[in-house]
Design an enzyme around this catalytic site. Structure first.
Site, PDB file in Angstrom:
ATOM      1  N   ASP A  36      39.860   5.412  33.619  1.00  0.00           N
ATOM      2  CA  ASP A  36      39.342   6.587  32.914  1.00  0.00           C
ATOM      3  C   ASP A  36      38.622   6.223  31.607  1.00  0.00           C
ATOM      4  O   ASP A  36      39.057   6.614  30.506  1.00  0.00           O
ATOM      5  CB  ASP A  36      40.499   7.565  32.618  1.00  0.00           C
ATOM      6  CG  ASP A  36      41.237   7.971  33.883  1.00  0.00           C
ATOM      7  OD1 ASP A  36      40.589   8.086  34.939  1.00  0.00           O
ATOM      8  OD2 ASP A  36      42.462   8.176  33.810  1.00  0.00           O
ATOM      9  N   GLU A 211      35.191  17.829  41.252  1.00  0.00           N
ATOM     10  CA  GLU A 211      36.608  17.512  41.474  1.00  0.00           C
ATOM     11  C   GLU A 211      37.375  17.411  40.146  1.00  0.00           C
ATOM     12  O   GLU A 211      38.326  18.135  39.912  1.00  0.00           O
ATOM     13  CB  GLU A 211      36.718  16.176  42.227  1.00  0.00           C
ATOM     14  CG  GLU A 211      38.130  15.756  42.582  1.00  0.00           C
ATOM     15  CD  GLU A 211      38.695  16.533  43.753  1.00  0.00           C
ATOM     16  OE1 GLU A 211      37.880  17.076  44.533  1.00  0.00           O
ATOM     17  OE2 GLU A 211      39.922  16.617  43.870  1.00  0.00           O
TER      18      GLU A 211
END
Ligand code: FUB
Length: 465
Positions: A36, A211
């Protein structure tokens, strides 16, 4: 993570034709699993905030965030862990994808965590330094809808209005107040229209591609929402708008599904005139969807502001500048490495640790100028020490000096050690290769060369930083 060896790419052709070993520079971080990516440019330095998949994670076991910094985009300094889920007294775990932003001399880090009373929520932490430590700014969540409150992305528009977007499967936003730790108005749920976010076939629950993992920014007057799309496995798509709050127009796929991780997560910045696309995959040894690694690619926007297709590589990006070896360099400044780990140093920052015979670090593009005369390092050893071999261009390349380190009485008992150096001129990749007996040999906090000219390196060093 004690690795056997960083990824080594040796094509059959290159073995036959050129006896050159090329060490992959993606993933960026090899000392632990990272995920991330959230890059941030501040004061001429590129900071990279990441999540941290714990070794052996089998379902997003993530306890803290990590920070790295670079001024050349190839050598990254490990700045340690600026924030942990335990910083939030109301959280019980799940240090998932966050983003940090500077404002008015402070740094605001927006993160999702799992609340003690259940469910993910967005928290905000604040620090006076980009590398932390960060403190919980509120003592309670900043934002929560009760559904999929993860993956915050933050952006301050030219007029000073800040926006926080987040969410899976929904995409939400709020307008942050100037203080960056409160918001005005209510949380808005973005309409996920097919015009705005594409079409996902055969899923009535999720008819569009959005998403999770949004990355919101503005470039040349256009607002971009880059995000993980398509479910499992994910790929990266984007939408644009002429307004910070939409309506959004779906613009297509940037990065196809590649690599071993079924999630992906974008971070996009411009730095020193280049555009960079950060993402994660499972490319380190032992890598998977839950033991991921952050990578970066350089790209150019098309003339109309659209993205080209960006593929994952193991080569990484070109260096922006060379490294000056005549200034103190943190030992945790790493392009690639084999077997080395980093840990908190009693003298501040991090040091490299858990070093065994044969381990090495590569520092890319070191400019020795007209020549180096000596090497000085801050070292510690709780055993009987070992050697730091200084080699050029490969772990078995030309030996320019050997610094011999004895026991210092502890892994954090630091002393300076130096050795003579010869044969280092011009630009080379520098390898610090560690040799010695069994077990852990030594730790290194920082190192510095001196030059063989009378200016202490100012003349010797090309000065291209
Ligand atoms: O890292 C945990 C979750 O996986 C992130 O919040 C998502 O974006 C996905 O990368």
């Amino acid at each position: 993570m004690k690795k056997v060896l960083s990824m080594i790419i040796i094509s059959a052709a290159s073995i036959l034709l050129f006896p050159v070993v090329c060490h992959a520079e993606n993933p960026i971080v090899q000392t632990r699993y990272t995920a991330d990516p959230a890059p941030m440019v501040y004061n001429g330095t590129c900071y990279l905030y990441t999540g941290h998949d714990e070794d052996g994670s089998t379902y997003y076991t993530m306890n803290d965030w990590r920070c790295y910094s670079s001024t050349d985009m190839v050598n990254w300094v490990d700045c340690g862990s600026p924030l942990s889920y335990s910083t939030f007294s109301w959280a019980k775990g799940d240090a998932w994808a966050g983003q940090c932003i500077p404002r008015n001399g402070k740094f605001y880090y927006y993160v999702p965590v799992n609340q003690k009373n259940g469910g993910m929520a967005i928290g905000v932490a604040v620090s006076d330094s980009p590398t932390g430590p960060f403190k919980d700014a509120l003592g309670h969540p900043l934002a929560s809808t009760g559904t999929g409150d993860i993956d915050p992305t933050v952006f301050i528009d030219d007029n000073g209005q800040a926006y926080l977007y987040w969410g899976n499967p929904n995409l939400y936003y709020v307008k942050l107040n100037q203080d960056m730790i409160s918001y005005s108005g209510s949380i808005v749920k973005v309409p996920l229209t097919t015009e705005g976010f594409g079409v996902r076939n055969g899923n009535a629950q999720k008819p569009t591609l959005y998403e999770e993992g949004p990355w919101f920014y503005k470039q040349n007057g256009m607002y971009y929402m880059v995000y993980a799309a398509g479910g499992i496995p994910e790929y990266i798509c984007y939408s644009t708008s002429t307004s910070p709050t939409g309506p959004w127009q779906y613009r297509g796929k940037i990065m196809p599904t590649q690599g071993k991780s079924f999630t992906n997560h974008p971070g996009v910045i411009d730095y020193k005139g280049n555009s960079y696309f950060f993402y994660h995959n499972g490319a380190l040894p032992g890598g998977s969807g839950f033991t991921r690694s952050v990578c970066v690619e350089q790209f150019k926007y098309n003339a109309d502001g659209t993205f080209p297709t960006i593929n994952m590589t193991t080569t990484g990006v070109p260096a922006i500048s060379n490294l000056n070896p005549y200034v103190k360099t943190e030992a945790e400044t790493i392009c690639t490495e084999s077997g080395v780990q980093t840990e908190k140093c009693s003298e501040g920052g991090q040091n490299i640790s858990n070093i065994e015979n044969g381990d090495w670090i590569k520092v890319k593009g070191v400019n020795f100028g007209t020549g180096a005369a000596s090497f000085n390092a801050r070292v510690a050893s709780a055993t009987s020490g070992g050697n730091i071999e200084l080699r050029l261009d490969s772990p078995t390349g030309t030996l320019i000096g050997t610094c011999s380190v004895q026991g210092t009485g502890g892994w954090q008992s630091w002393v300076n050690k130096s050795c003579k150096v010869s044969g280092a001129k011009g630009v080379h990749d520098l390898y610090l290769k560690f040799t010695g007996g069994n077990g852990y040999l030594l730790n290194v906090n920082w190192w510095q060369f001196s030059s063989n000219d009378s200016t202490g390196g100012k003349l010797s060093y090309g000065g291209d930083n």
